[in-house]
Scaffold this motif. Sequence first.
Motif, PDB file in Angstrom:
ATOM      1  N   LYS A  92       0.833  -1.181   0.000  1.00  0.00           N
ATOM      2  CA  LYS A  92       0.000   0.000   0.000  1.00  0.00           C
ATOM      3  C   LYS A  92       0.883   1.252   0.000  1.00  0.00           C
ATOM      4  CE  LYS A  92      -1.822   1.724   3.745  1.00  0.00           C
ATOM      5  NZ  LYS A  92      -1.299   2.491   4.874  1.00  0.00           N
TER       6      LYS A  92
ATOM      7  N   HIS B  28      -1.768  -5.310   5.478  1.00  0.00           N
ATOM      8  CA  HIS B  28      -1.087  -6.088   6.521  1.00  0.00           C
ATOM      9  C   HIS B  28      -1.984  -6.357   7.737  1.00  0.00           C
ATOM     10  CE1 HIS B  28      -0.345  -2.275   8.605  1.00  0.00           C
ATOM     11  NE2 HIS B  28      -0.060  -2.998   9.661  1.00  0.00           N
ATOM     12  N   PHE B  29      -3.101  -5.636   7.872  1.00  0.00           N
ATOM     13  CA  PHE B  29      -4.022  -5.929   8.972  1.00  0.00           C
ATOM     14  C   PHE B  29      -4.556  -7.364   8.846  1.00  0.00           C
ATOM     15  CE2 PHE B  29      -5.817  -2.312  11.644  1.00  0.00           C
ATOM     16  CZ  PHE B  29      -4.617  -1.624  11.648  1.00  0.00           C
TER      17      PHE B  29
ATOM     18  N   LYS C 256      -2.818 -10.206  10.681  1.00  0.00           N
ATOM     19  CA  LYS C 256      -2.851 -10.289  12.140  1.00  0.00           C
ATOM     20  C   LYS C 256      -3.757 -11.458  12.553  1.00  0.00           C
ATOM     21  CE  LYS C 256      -2.496  -5.240  12.564  1.00  0.00           C
ATOM     22  NZ  LYS C 256      -1.139  -4.984  12.992  1.00  0.00           N
TER      23      LYS C 256
ATOM     24  N   GLU D  12      -3.455   4.950  17.825  1.00  0.00           N
ATOM     25  CA  GLU D  12      -2.006   4.771  17.941  1.00  0.00           C
ATOM     26  C   GLU D  12      -1.424   5.853  18.841  1.00  0.00           C
ATOM     27  OE1 GLU D  12      -0.103   3.174  14.086  1.00  0.00           O
ATOM     28  OE2 GLU D  12      -1.416   4.797  13.447  1.00  0.00           O
TER      29      GLU D  12
ATOM     30  N   ARG E 124       8.040  10.202   9.066  1.00  0.00           N
ATOM     31  CA  ARG E 124       7.289   9.949   7.821  1.00  0.00           C
ATOM     32  C   ARG E 124       6.571  11.202   7.313  1.00  0.00           C
ATOM     33  NH1 ARG E 124       3.021   5.972   9.054  1.00  0.00           N
ATOM     34  NH2 ARG E 124       3.054   5.140   6.954  1.00  0.00           N
TER      35      ARG E 124
ATOM     36  N   ASP F  67      -4.689   6.918   4.685  1.00  0.00           N
ATOM     37  CA  ASP F  67      -3.715   5.976   5.224  1.00  0.00           C
ATOM     38  C   ASP F  67      -4.377   4.750   5.862  1.00  0.00           C
ATOM     39  OD1 ASP F  67      -1.050   5.211   5.880  1.00  0.00           O
ATOM     40  OD2 ASP F  67      -1.253   6.023   7.909  1.00  0.00           O
TER      41      ASP F  67
ATOM     42  N   HIS G  43      -7.360  -0.594   5.812  1.00  0.00           N
ATOM     43  CA  HIS G  43      -7.396  -1.343   7.074  1.00  0.00           C
ATOM     44  C   HIS G  43      -8.783  -1.338   7.742  1.00  0.00           C
ATOM     45  CE1 HIS G  43      -3.209  -1.345   6.413  1.00  0.00           C
ATOM     46  NE2 HIS G  43      -2.902  -0.229   7.028  1.00  0.00           N
TER      47      HIS G  43
ATOM     48  N   LYS H 237      -3.350   9.292  15.272  1.00  0.00           N
ATOM     49  CA  LYS H 237      -1.982   9.186  15.802  1.00  0.00           C
ATOM     50  C   LYS H 237      -1.871  10.071  17.046  1.00  0.00           C
ATOM     51  CE  LYS H 237       0.200   7.628  11.728  1.00  0.00           C
ATOM     52  NZ  LYS H 237       0.048   6.178  11.925  1.00  0.00           N
TER      53      LYS H 237
ATOM     54  N   ARG I 295      -2.356   2.842  22.556  1.00  0.00           N
ATOM     55  CA  ARG I 295      -2.424   2.005  21.360  1.00  0.00           C
ATOM     56  C   ARG I 295      -3.558   1.012  21.584  1.00  0.00           C
ATOM     57  NH1 ARG I 295      -0.158  -0.106  16.877  1.00  0.00           N
ATOM     58  NH2 ARG I 295       0.557  -2.260  16.768  1.00  0.00           N
TER      59      ARG I 295
ATOM     60  N   GLN J 167      -5.265  -5.560  18.945  1.00  0.00           N
ATOM     61  CA  GLN J 167      -3.934  -5.318  19.509  1.00  0.00           C
ATOM     62  C   GLN J 167      -3.959  -4.113  20.426  1.00  0.00           C
ATOM     63  OE1 GLN J 167      -1.659  -4.802  15.908  1.00  0.00           O
ATOM     64  NE2 GLN J 167      -2.360  -2.740  15.594  1.00  0.00           N
TER      65      GLN J 167
HETATM   66  C1  BG6 Z   1       0.167   1.451   8.115  1.00  0.00           C
HETATM   67  C2  BG6 Z   1       0.035   2.952   8.121  1.00  0.00           C
HETATM   68  O1  BG6 Z   1      -0.446   0.907   6.993  1.00  0.00           O
HETATM   69  O2  BG6 Z   1      -0.425   0.921   9.289  1.00  0.00           O
HETATM   70  C3  BG6 Z   1       0.676   3.522   9.364  1.00  0.00           C
HETATM   71  O3  BG6 Z   1       0.647   3.497   6.972  1.00  0.00           O
HETATM   72  C4  BG6 Z   1       0.117   2.867  10.615  1.00  0.00           C
HETATM   73  O4  BG6 Z   1       0.496   4.927   9.425  1.00  0.00           O
HETATM   74  C5  BG6 Z   1       0.176   1.348  10.488  1.00  0.00           C
HETATM   75  O5  BG6 Z   1       0.892   3.296  11.714  1.00  0.00           O
HETATM   76  C6  BG6 Z   1      -0.530   0.687  11.645  1.00  0.00           C
HETATM   77  O6  BG6 Z   1      -0.264  -0.685  11.622  1.00  0.00           O
HETATM   78  P1  BG6 Z   1      -0.110  -1.519  12.945  1.00  0.00           P
HETATM   79  O7  BG6 Z   1       0.115  -2.918  12.472  1.00  0.00           O
HETATM   80  O8  BG6 Z   1       1.041  -0.946  13.694  1.00  0.00           O
HETATM   81  O9  BG6 Z   1      -1.393  -1.339  13.678  1.00  0.00           O
END
Ligand code: BG6
Length: 476
Positions: free
Chosen positions: A140, A170-171, A174, A208, A215, A227, A232, A328, A333, A367
Amino acid sequence: MKKAPVSPPATIVIFGAGGDLTRRLLMPAIVNLQKAKLLGASTEILGIAHGDGDDEALRDHLAQFVDQGPDWDQVRKRIHCLNGDFADGGLYDALATRLSGNVVFYLATAPGFFAPVVEQLGKAGLLDEASGFRRVVIEKPFGTDLASAQALNARILAQAREAQIYRIDHFLGKETVQNIIVTRFGNALTEAVWNNRYVDHVQITAAETVTVGTRGAFYDATGALRDMVPNHLFQLLALVAMEPPISLDAEALRTEKAKVIAAVRPVAPEDAVRGRYGKGSIGGEKITPYRKTPHVAPDSRTETYVALKVAVETWRWHGVPFYLRTGKALSARDTEIVIRFRDAPISLFRDTPTEKLPPNRLVLQIQPSEGMALEMAIKKPGPLVETVPASLHFAYSELFDLGHRTGYETLIYDVLIGDQTLFQRADQIEGGWRAIQKLLDAWSSGKPEDYAAGSAGPDKADALIGREGRAWHPIG
Ligand code: BG6
């Protein structure tokens, strides 16, 4: 018990082998696969990088974030380096001479290279599957709006079939995200109440504590909405809201997810709030306000927080709002999904001292501290009928050792064995962008509301959910 098969022989070609993603996530994940004895003995890794480094230099570079030991030694010797410029046709001729059999092309590059690299691969005949599979993994962000995502899909699909394309979210790697499917469809209890008759609303949060940090350049051009939301958060929404698939086959599952994303009503600006962190501190550490971050424009209008009220227009979810939020520099978290059930229909407890029943909530904690909790009302011991909340909960860490996984293990393994379940299909991606396009257009003007770093986000987000007498589940 059925054992997962070892991956077939293949070469993993990594474009952007010198980058952060490869070093921090891909290599540790590949070594973890080796440790789990899931990586075929003849897996080769060919890293493409700028400059004039050799195999040894690349191996040393990639060693930085992996657990040293026999598994790394096994992987290390199978890493090779090819220097080249992604835009240079000569690189692809060199690849064509070198590669045969099964190949995965992993595009761990800046997004501007996705289409050009795939076009070069196509031109050089490298996507032709006569001698083995040829798969392309794309990171992405996939586009920056609906039109660019459609254009990117069109360029890629002119070179390869959808079955060859693995768009990463990538979510989906998990464990606890994958568990949503089992929670829902492996338990008659949950699925029986999983609809607008019993569910009042759903909250999906990805909070987060991290700031934008280094970045700035990427983030200032992107913002929290692009983002996190069409990818996600919509993937989480899709898993919660989709209809039961007829099987666990990739296509069956992806079709149900695409259908529910297509049913998201385009989000209107009045159902959205954007925020931006200012001064504040997190865990005793003073935070640099977003607009003072390196490579962020001092007059930036980019949001670092977004909260949305989303309508899913299906029979199952008619009238059930989905509240999504992410940001953010927040107080904790916390990635979680909260299913808030309706109140019991008859208030037997109207005249009791507590008056109001505590709500039923199912909290899926993605998480940290992966787990699940079902919040219920119970009677407080004593002569009066007093109701208090209680929680039935389980933590993954009490049952399993999740180890130090990066979340990429399953994804890389699935690419090697050809399972597209956890990857986004073109229609899902475009559906996600379609749902927020109105908002992207509206947010090209105006500005976000400031919130203190280390807080739970802007006040307007509380007002958004408070409009209908609801409240956010506390972060953390
Ligand atoms: C990424 C975003 O795809 O996912 C980031 O670009 C974000 O900004 C991250 O921090 C969050 O992923 P994770 O796995 O840390 O929850």
